[in-house]
Design a protein around this motif. Structure first.
Motif, PDB file in Angstrom:
ATOM      1  N   GLY A 110     -19.607  42.129 -34.140  1.00  0.00           N
ATOM      2  CA  GLY A 110     -21.089  42.197 -33.733  1.00  0.00           C
ATOM      3  C   GLY A 110     -21.501  43.813 -33.287  1.00  0.00           C
ATOM      4  N   ARG A 111     -22.507  44.229 -33.746  1.00  0.00           N
ATOM      5  CA  ARG A 111     -23.047  45.335 -33.434  1.00  0.00           C
ATOM      6  C   ARG A 111     -23.390  45.396 -31.967  1.00  0.00           C
ATOM      7  NH1 ARG A 111     -25.345  50.120 -36.121  1.00  0.00           N
ATOM      8  NH2 ARG A 111     -24.911  48.969 -38.125  1.00  0.00           N
ATOM      9  N   GLU A 125     -26.388  35.911 -32.374  1.00  0.00           N
ATOM     10  CA  GLU A 125     -26.272  36.857 -31.250  1.00  0.00           C
ATOM     11  C   GLU A 125     -25.199  36.293 -30.439  1.00  0.00           C
ATOM     12  OE1 GLU A 125     -31.089  37.768 -30.782  1.00  0.00           O
ATOM     13  OE2 GLU A 125     -30.248  36.389 -29.505  1.00  0.00           O
ATOM     14  N   CYS A 178     -24.898  42.118 -28.174  1.00  0.00           N
ATOM     15  CA  CYS A 178     -24.458  42.291 -29.533  1.00  0.00           C
ATOM     16  C   CYS A 178     -25.229  41.228 -30.634  1.00  0.00           C
ATOM     17  CB  CYS A 178     -22.759  41.601 -29.590  1.00  0.00           C
ATOM     18  SG  CYS A 178     -21.821  42.586 -28.534  1.00  0.00           S
ATOM     19  N   GLN A 179     -25.490  41.806 -31.672  1.00  0.00           N
ATOM     20  CA  GLN A 179     -25.987  41.149 -32.938  1.00  0.00           C
ATOM     21  C   GLN A 179     -25.025  40.893 -33.870  1.00  0.00           C
ATOM     22  OE1 GLN A 179     -29.730  43.343 -33.511  1.00  0.00           O
ATOM     23  NE2 GLN A 179     -30.778  42.342 -32.231  1.00  0.00           N
ATOM     24  N   LEU A 180     -24.991  39.653 -34.504  1.00  0.00           N
ATOM     25  CA  LEU A 180     -23.874  39.658 -35.592  1.00  0.00           C
ATOM     26  C   LEU A 180     -24.169  40.399 -36.831  1.00  0.00           C
ATOM     27  CD1 LEU A 180     -21.698  37.735 -36.775  1.00  0.00           C
ATOM     28  CD2 LEU A 180     -23.463  36.334 -37.544  1.00  0.00           C
ATOM     29  N   VAL A 218     -23.128  31.499 -32.513  1.00  0.00           N
ATOM     30  CA  VAL A 218     -23.202  32.806 -33.326  1.00  0.00           C
ATOM     31  C   VAL A 218     -23.743  32.451 -34.654  1.00  0.00           C
ATOM     32  CG1 VAL A 218     -22.043  34.871 -33.982  1.00  0.00           C
ATOM     33  CG2 VAL A 218     -21.631  33.721 -31.800  1.00  0.00           C
ATOM     34  N   THR A 264     -22.920  32.742 -25.212  1.00  0.00           N
ATOM     35  CA  THR A 264     -23.834  32.450 -26.411  1.00  0.00           C
ATOM     36  C   THR A 264     -24.884  31.371 -26.291  1.00  0.00           C
ATOM     37  OG1 THR A 264     -22.304  30.740 -27.241  1.00  0.00           O
ATOM     38  CG2 THR A 264     -22.124  33.025 -28.093  1.00  0.00           C
TER      39      THR A 264
END
Length: 211
Positions: free
Chosen positions: A157-158, A79, A134-136, A74, A30
């Motif tokens: 996360g996506r 992210e 990943c995005q939260l 995050v 992160t």
């Protein structure tokens, strides 16, 4: 034997870590809003779905601060990157679990090379067999209800980008776990990697037929 976690004297919650095992390790990188990088391993980690591609990891509340640096970062940026821990990276992963003051760069602590990401700001572990940008999506708070329990924050996360070392790809485009040898967590200080691998097709399912 039956154990009631709330009624058994001296019950050790670490027992769950040995029962629910092996568990993949989410090596989460992160970055803070001020640009400070963090890298930490989480054994409360897994894939949630593939379409959409979603992963999760869970942070417990540390003893020396309100929340872990990973979670704080995050929350600030939305992210993170999930880096696969191979067997060869086990010692470096273990070093990044060292309790450190906030804003310590664990990449530097463990002598790991950073690699840039494409869609998110946090860097990747260059030597990892695969990395998931990943995005939260959401943070789910699990609050304590009984003495001895602590708050846990489940981060969803996506996956918006995948990096893979081509040496771990098969000819048909699959990720070869046997070759990558991902490290998994058992109970206590026990770890393991891929053991016996077999292929077992799902049972044939008839649809629209009658007898």
């Amino acid at each position: 034997m039956f154990l009631d976690p709330l009624a058994t004297p001296g019950f050790k919650r670490s027992l769950f870590n040995a029962i629910v095992a092996p568990r993949p390790i989410g090596w989460i990188s992160t970055i803070s809003s001020s640009g400070k990088v963090n890298l930490a391993p989480f054994s409360q980690f897994n894939l949630v779905s593939t379409a959409p591609a979603v992963v999760m990891f869970s942070c417990n509340t540390p003893d020396d601060r309100l929340e872990k640096d990973t979670l704080a970062n995050v929350r600030e940026t939305g992210e993170f990157v999930t880096n696969v821990v191979s067997w060869d990276l086990r010692e470096a992963m273990n070093l990044t679990s060292t309790p450190c003051p906030r804003h310590t760069d664990e990449f530097e602590l463990a002598g790991l090379e950073k690699a840039p990401s494409i869609h998110v700001r946090p860097p990747r572990v260059a030597a990892a067999p695969a990395n998931l940008e990943c995005q939260l999506l959401q943070i789910v708070e699990i609050l304590p209800e009984h003495p001895g329990e602590t708050r846990s924050s489940v981060v969803l996360g996506r996956v918006v980008g995948i990096h893979m070392d081509e040496q771990y790809l098969t000819e048909d485009g699959r990720f070869d776990s046997s070759r990558a040898r991902p490290l998994t967590r058992l109970g206590g200080i026990d770890y393991a990697t891929v053991g016996t691998v077999l292929q077992m097709p799902a049972p044939f399912r008839r649809t629209g037929t009658s007898h």
